[in-house]
Design an enzyme around this catalytic site. Sequence first.
Site, PDB file in Angstrom:
ATOM      1  CE  LYS A   4     -34.173 -44.194  62.171  1.00  0.00           C
ATOM      2  NZ  LYS A   4     -35.424 -44.830  62.623  1.00  0.00           N
ATOM      3  N   GLY A  25     -30.860 -48.972  55.504  1.00  0.00           N
ATOM      4  CA  GLY A  25     -32.320 -48.898  55.478  1.00  0.00           C
ATOM      5  C   GLY A  25     -32.800 -47.493  55.214  1.00  0.00           C
ATOM      6  CB  VAL A  34     -31.046 -46.385  58.933  1.00  0.00           C
ATOM      7  CG1 VAL A  34     -30.219 -46.949  60.092  1.00  0.00           C
ATOM      8  CG2 VAL A  34     -32.380 -45.868  59.449  1.00  0.00           C
ATOM      9  CG  ASP A  38     -44.576 -45.422  63.959  1.00  0.00           C
ATOM     10  OD1 ASP A  38     -45.612 -45.946  63.501  1.00  0.00           O
ATOM     11  OD2 ASP A  38     -43.573 -45.194  63.263  1.00  0.00           O
ATOM     12  N   GLY A  70     -36.706 -44.970  55.607  1.00  0.00           N
ATOM     13  CA  GLY A  70     -38.110 -44.842  55.964  1.00  0.00           C
ATOM     14  C   GLY A  70     -38.675 -43.572  55.394  1.00  0.00           C
ATOM     15  N   GLY A  71     -39.872 -43.223  55.823  1.00  0.00           N
ATOM     16  CA  GLY A  71     -40.509 -42.026  55.298  1.00  0.00           C
ATOM     17  C   GLY A  71     -39.842 -40.755  55.748  1.00  0.00           C
ATOM     18  CG  MET A  72     -40.458 -39.092  59.229  1.00  0.00           C
ATOM     19  SD  MET A  72     -40.770 -39.063  61.012  1.00  0.00           S
ATOM     20  CE  MET A  72     -39.538 -37.862  61.523  1.00  0.00           C
TER      21      MET A  72
END
Length: 682
Positions: free
Chosen positions: A41, A19, A26, A135, A21-23
């Site tokens: 992560k 996976g 994973v 979040d 994400g924006g930051m």
Amino acid sequence: MLTEGMYIADRYEIVGKVGAGGMSDVYKAKDHILGRFVAIKVLKQEFSEDVNFVTKFRTEAQSAAGLEHPNIVNIYDVGSENGMHYIVMEFIEGITLKTYIEKKGRLTFKEAVSIAIQVGRGIEAAHNKNIVHRDIKPQNIIISTEGKVKVTDFGIARAATSNTINSDVMGSVHYSSPEQARNGFVDGKSDIYSLGIVMYEMVTGRVPFDGDTTVAVAIQHLQEEMVPPTAYTPDLPISFEKIILKCTQKNPDRRYEDMGELLVDLRKALISPNEDFVTMVPLENNGKTRVVQKDEIDAIRQSAGKVSADTEDEPEEEKTDGNEEEEGFLNPNLEKAMTIGGIVAAVIIVAIIVCLVGNLMGILHFGGSGNNGDTETETQTETEIVAGGETEKMISLLGLTFEEAQDAIEDAGLTITIKEGDPIASDEYEEGKIAYQGVDAGNAVEEGATITVRVSSGSGDVPIKDVAGYKSSEAKQLLEEQGFEVSFDYDYDENVQQDYVIKTTPDAGTSAKKGDTVTVIISRGLESIQVPDLAGYTEEEAMNALTEKGLNYNKQTDYSDTVEEGKVISTDPVAGKFVDKGTTITLTISQGKKTVYYSYQSEALNAPQDGNTYTGGKVTLTNAAGEVLWTTTFSGTSPGKVSVSNITGSNSGTLTVEWNYTDAEGNAKVNTVSQSVTFIEQ
């Protein structure tokens, strides 16, 4: 970027990327020391280069690592290597709640409450250790293959500073609280708001606020009214709807005090779903929706310029001033001024009312002392009426009931009468009170005269403004400015955008009194229809069922070993999925079992070489069940090749040749030769 087979800390072997994400990205990895799979992560390069962010990130991640709860994804390790910063976490086999909602369309009430309770337990455990998630969204909630619900990404959002990303509201704007949208003070009640939005999405299949830009959505969180979830899910129990509405109040003070209080109501909802037990905190400021100020909108727009609208895992700014206090919805000084002003205004209004009533009832009198010949006191005027004489001075009857007016002037020998069948509209005097008198107060009137009065019928009739096509909040404001009370009802309309007005009841243009209730019919947009389970229906039955629900259909055919010919095998989209009204559903109709045809061809058959003289015979081909597929007789020493087609039932059989011959004594005999054969699919 990490690739399969690479090692981190000489311990974690990368298995593959799972996976992004924006930051961060994973990865699934194998922990070779403990012999288990983990999720790693890894911070993206642009964040790894920010020293302040990395320091805070490590601090928050280490703090989150202290959370141990069945409903939280555990953090095992935090580290850095060659400029790469990472967190090692529990690896969960499963899907995110976001994916689960997308697959099912909507969740049932019980399923949604069960998930919310598990998420709430995890958040409560974090809050008890003074960790605010900040979040909460379906993408950060994982449902394992065993049905366990776990919250992930504690701490990572909190690590952001103004040096990196101004606010995570842009990354997760659909679930962000109003205080996050305006960069205000954020505490556990912000997580409660976000969980409320998640619950809303679980039972309706959509988020309450949406728009083309993150700024537009953020502003809706600040000032737009939420469409109740029952507008999309009419059978939703009242308890769960009110739980959602209480969680998502714009003012944090009107939400649940803490996650524990919310969990109590969620558990009660499972037991008594239709009981109206949720206590809503009363509105302040007369319940008016706060309009976002220009400077706040400018701040949100400035934030949007720093954050990608596509981000699903963005951090938010954390204010570090230890003395910082919650901003609320108004500037504290302004709130204080308004409070003082309100008290002063209230005192003045009460004083005026007391004076007016006293004046009318003869209790309080204003004017000169009576020593000035040009000035006449209220007491003197009243005395003249009571004393009688040829003329009297009329007093004011306005605002009194007819009976009160009679009592006020009966001793003066005056009478009053209501003008027959002629009430008048009045914005000043409420219905049933005198709004007109034939002789004005202070004018002379003969003793024994009859004074004609007219009674108020209430506020005057006002033509209802046509608000069709307006956004719900705009329509409400316009009608309230006309003096009407406003209520909402909802209906589907494919021609009117969701949350915009279809019409009003009474209709626009008709007249109503101020204070009357005008019902505004709000569009739900296209109606959502649940695809019915049509497996086993005939084509005609399936077509009728879809037509009744407002869905279209087309068909395709396929073979089936289990579904009878002419009946439905499946639908696309699948049964249970919610789709817009008018969607075309593809029906797969069974052609029954597929008939497979086989063929068989042998090499040339020759008589056995055993010294006998063969004079013909018989050839037979049977299937695996022993059924004769083909047979023929022949003469001479060979039947030649055997060629058979269109064989059904099995792909193998037996070829048998009976050879006729005469032995040395002249006896007729048969030599039978059999062999197993395999057929070829045509």
